[in-house]
Design a protein around this motif. Structure first.
Motif, PDB file in Angstrom:
ATOM      1  N   VAL A   1       5.919  11.379   4.510  1.00 38.80           N
ATOM      2  CA  VAL A   1       6.189  11.499   3.075  1.00 38.80           C
ATOM      3  C   VAL A   1       7.297  12.513   2.829  1.00 38.80           C
ATOM      4  O   VAL A   1       7.321  13.581   3.445  1.00 38.80           O
ATOM      5  CB  VAL A   1       4.920  11.960   2.312  1.00 38.80           C
ATOM      6  CG1 VAL A   1       5.223  12.195   0.833  1.00 38.80           C
ATOM      7  CG2 VAL A   1       3.798  10.944   2.466  1.00 38.80           C
ATOM      8  N   THR A   2       8.192  12.168   1.920  1.00 40.93           N
ATOM      9  CA  THR A   2       9.133  13.120   1.360  1.00 40.93           C
ATOM     10  C   THR A   2       8.919  13.133  -0.138  1.00 40.93           C
ATOM     11  O   THR A   2       8.958  12.077  -0.784  1.00 40.93           O
ATOM     12  CB  THR A   2      10.596  12.747   1.674  1.00 40.93           C
ATOM     13  OG1 THR A   2      10.780  12.768   3.095  1.00 40.93           O
ATOM     14  CG2 THR A   2      11.565  13.719   1.020  1.00 40.93           C
ATOM     15  N   LEU A   3       8.635  14.324  -0.666  1.00 43.10           N
ATOM     16  CA  LEU A   3       8.519  14.494  -2.112  1.00 43.10           C
ATOM     17  C   LEU A   3       9.806  15.145  -2.597  1.00 43.10           C
ATOM     18  O   LEU A   3      10.148  16.248  -2.166  1.00 43.10           O
ATOM     19  CB  LEU A   3       7.331  15.400  -2.464  1.00 43.10           C
ATOM     20  CG  LEU A   3       5.949  14.893  -2.126  1.00 43.10           C
ATOM     21  CD1 LEU A   3       4.905  15.958  -2.440  1.00 43.10           C
ATOM     22  CD2 LEU A   3       5.644  13.616  -2.891  1.00 43.10           C
TER      23      LEU A   3
ATOM     24  N   PRO B   1       0.798  -1.226   0.000  1.00 45.37           N
ATOM     25  CA  PRO B   1       0.000   0.000   0.000  1.00 45.37           C
ATOM     26  C   PRO B   1       0.837   1.285   0.000  1.00 45.37           C
ATOM     27  O   PRO B   1       0.437   2.277  -0.605  1.00 45.37           O
ATOM     28  CB  PRO B   1      -0.832  -0.115   1.282  1.00 45.37           C
ATOM     29  CG  PRO B   1      -0.945  -1.577   1.517  1.00 45.37           C
ATOM     30  CD  PRO B   1       0.366  -2.147   1.067  1.00 45.37           C
ATOM     31  N   GLU B   2       1.977   1.266   0.664  1.00 43.11           N
ATOM     32  CA  GLU B   2       2.812   2.459   0.686  1.00 43.11           C
ATOM     33  C   GLU B   2       3.359   2.780  -0.704  1.00 43.11           C
ATOM     34  O   GLU B   2       3.475   3.948  -1.079  1.00 43.11           O
ATOM     35  CB  GLU B   2       3.956   2.294   1.701  1.00 43.11           C
ATOM     36  CG  GLU B   2       3.481   2.213   3.143  1.00 43.11           C
ATOM     37  CD  GLU B   2       2.873   0.862   3.513  1.00 43.11           C
ATOM     38  OE1 GLU B   2       1.986   0.857   4.384  1.00 43.11           O
ATOM     39  OE2 GLU B   2       3.262  -0.176   2.931  1.00 43.11           O
ATOM     40  N   GLN B   3       3.688   1.742  -1.470  1.00 48.30           N
ATOM     41  CA  GLN B   3       4.142   1.968  -2.844  1.00 48.30           C
ATOM     42  C   GLN B   3       3.024   2.568  -3.693  1.00 48.30           C
ATOM     43  O   GLN B   3       3.261   3.469  -4.501  1.00 48.30           O
ATOM     44  CB  GLN B   3       4.620   0.658  -3.474  1.00 48.30           C
ATOM     45  CG  GLN B   3       5.917   0.155  -2.905  1.00 48.30           C
ATOM     46  CD  GLN B   3       6.255  -1.235  -3.421  1.00 48.30           C
ATOM     47  OE1 GLN B   3       5.389  -2.109  -3.516  1.00 48.30           O
ATOM     48  NE2 GLN B   3       7.518  -1.444  -3.739  1.00 48.30           N
ATOM     49  N   LEU B   4       1.816   2.075  -3.501  1.00 46.65           N
ATOM     50  CA  LEU B   4       0.688   2.608  -4.258  1.00 46.65           C
ATOM     51  C   LEU B   4       0.426   4.062  -3.886  1.00 46.65           C
ATOM     52  O   LEU B   4       0.171   4.908  -4.748  1.00 46.65           O
ATOM     53  CB  LEU B   4      -0.562   1.750  -4.020  1.00 46.65           C
ATOM     54  CG  LEU B   4      -0.477   0.322  -4.537  1.00 46.65           C
ATOM     55  CD1 LEU B   4      -1.662  -0.494  -4.036  1.00 46.65           C
ATOM     56  CD2 LEU B   4      -0.396   0.300  -6.058  1.00 46.65           C
ATOM     57  N   PHE B   5       0.504   4.366  -2.592  1.00 43.43           N
ATOM     58  CA  PHE B   5       0.319   5.736  -2.137  1.00 43.43           C
ATOM     59  C   PHE B   5       1.411   6.632  -2.714  1.00 43.43           C
ATOM     60  O   PHE B   5       1.138   7.752  -3.174  1.00 43.43           O
ATOM     61  CB  PHE B   5       0.319   5.783  -0.607  1.00 43.43           C
ATOM     62  CG  PHE B   5      -0.095   7.114  -0.044  1.00 43.43           C
ATOM     63  CD1 PHE B   5      -1.429   7.414   0.147  1.00 43.43           C
ATOM     64  CD2 PHE B   5       0.856   8.053   0.303  1.00 43.43           C
ATOM     65  CE1 PHE B   5      -1.817   8.644   0.661  1.00 43.43           C
ATOM     66  CE2 PHE B   5       0.479   9.286   0.822  1.00 43.43           C
ATOM     67  CZ  PHE B   5      -0.857   9.581   1.001  1.00 43.43           C
ATOM     68  N   ALA B   6       2.659   6.139  -2.694  1.00 45.31           N
ATOM     69  CA  ALA B   6       3.782   6.911  -3.240  1.00 45.31           C
ATOM     70  C   ALA B   6       3.578   7.184  -4.729  1.00 45.31           C
ATOM     71  O   ALA B   6       3.786   8.313  -5.192  1.00 45.31           O
ATOM     72  CB  ALA B   6       5.100   6.166  -3.002  1.00 45.31           C
ATOM     73  N   ALA B   7       3.180   6.171  -5.472  1.00 45.78           N
ATOM     74  CA  ALA B   7       2.955   6.354  -6.909  1.00 45.78           C
ATOM     75  C   ALA B   7       1.841   7.358  -7.160  1.00 45.78           C
ATOM     76  O   ALA B   7       1.956   8.245  -8.011  1.00 45.78           O
ATOM     77  CB  ALA B   7       2.626   5.014  -7.563  1.00 45.78           C
ATOM     78  N   GLY B   8       0.765   7.242  -6.400  1.00 47.22           N
ATOM     79  CA  GLY B   8      -0.355   8.167  -6.562  1.00 47.22           C
ATOM     80  C   GLY B   8       0.025   9.587  -6.209  1.00 47.22           C
ATOM     81  O   GLY B   8      -0.309  10.529  -6.940  1.00 47.22           O
ATOM     82  N   TYR B   9       0.721   9.762  -5.086  1.00 46.70           N
ATOM     83  CA  TYR B   9       1.099  11.110  -4.651  1.00 46.70           C
ATOM     84  C   TYR B   9       2.062  11.737  -5.658  1.00 46.70           C
ATOM     85  O   TYR B   9       1.902  12.899  -6.048  1.00 46.70           O
ATOM     86  CB  TYR B   9       1.700  11.059  -3.253  1.00 46.70           C
ATOM     87  CG  TYR B   9       1.628  12.359  -2.472  1.00 46.70           C
ATOM     88  CD1 TYR B   9       1.471  13.600  -3.083  1.00 46.70           C
ATOM     89  CD2 TYR B   9       1.749  12.332  -1.083  1.00 46.70           C
ATOM     90  CE1 TYR B   9       1.411  14.781  -2.339  1.00 46.70           C
ATOM     91  CE2 TYR B   9       1.687  13.506  -0.330  1.00 46.70           C
ATOM     92  CZ  TYR B   9       1.522  14.722  -0.969  1.00 46.70           C
ATOM     93  OH  TYR B   9       1.468  15.885  -0.237  1.00 46.70           O
TER      94      TYR B   9
ATOM     95  N   VAL C   1       7.344   7.185   0.792  1.00 50.42           N
ATOM     96  CA  VAL C   1       6.324   7.061   1.829  1.00 50.42           C
ATOM     97  C   VAL C   1       6.831   6.080   2.871  1.00 50.42           C
ATOM     98  O   VAL C   1       7.097   4.915   2.559  1.00 50.42           O
ATOM     99  CB  VAL C   1       4.979   6.582   1.239  1.00 50.42           C
ATOM    100  CG1 VAL C   1       3.960   6.326   2.339  1.00 50.42           C
ATOM    101  CG2 VAL C   1       4.448   7.612   0.247  1.00 50.42           C
ATOM    102  N   GLY C   2       6.994   6.565   4.087  1.00 50.01           N
ATOM    103  CA  GLY C   2       7.470   5.724   5.173  1.00 50.01           C
ATOM    104  C   GLY C   2       6.327   5.304   6.080  1.00 50.01           C
ATOM    105  O   GLY C   2       5.441   6.096   6.380  1.00 50.01           O
TER     106      GLY C   2
END
Length: 133
Positions: free
Chosen positions: A90-92, A40-48, A76-77
């Motif tokens: 999150v770090t962008l 889920p964190e990878q999906l959130f990272a990709a979406g963000y 996303v940690g």
């Protein structure tokens, strides 16, 4: 307010399957899983990352700034919240072309952070750090 678009996904858990497209979920190896899928964190990272990049194109377009070659990386940690549960951080990281001055880059980041739906959803809920790479 009416949604412009609604994404729908059904998941059976971190080690299960999500149904929206062919996405197999798996616990990351850092959390004791086999890592044989997406988490889920990878999906959130990709979406963000995708959402922030799109929002920046909108903001930059209004300012007549070309951000075609801008790249956004979201990290996303998953962090313990100290109460037995978990939270996110999150770090962008945003990489601008050399021809965009640092002051302009920072102005674009600040404006984009106000427009991006993910930024608006996370503001005040989880720490989000935005850096120029």
């Amino acid at each position: 307010m009416s949604a412009l678009y609604t994404a729908v996904a059904t998941a059976s858990g971190r080690d299960g399957r999500a149904v929206t497209s062919d996405v197999k979920l798996a616990q990351p190896t850092a959390l004791g899983g086999d890592g044989a899928g997406t988490n889920p964190e990878q999906l959130f990272a990709a979406g963000y990352a995708a959402c922030f990049a799109s929002a920046m194109k909108l903001v930059a377009g209004k300012k007549k700034i070309d951000v075609t070659d801008v790249s956004v990386t979201a990290q996303v940690g998953l962090v313990a919240n100290g109460a037995g549960g978990f939270g996110l951080e999150v770090t962008l990281g945003v990489e601008f072309p050399d021809e965009i001055p640092a002051e302009t880059s920072r102005e674009l980041l600040d404006a984009t952070h106000q427009v991006c739906p993910y930024s608006n959803a996370t503001r005040g809920n989880i720490p989000v750090n935005i850096v120029v790479e």
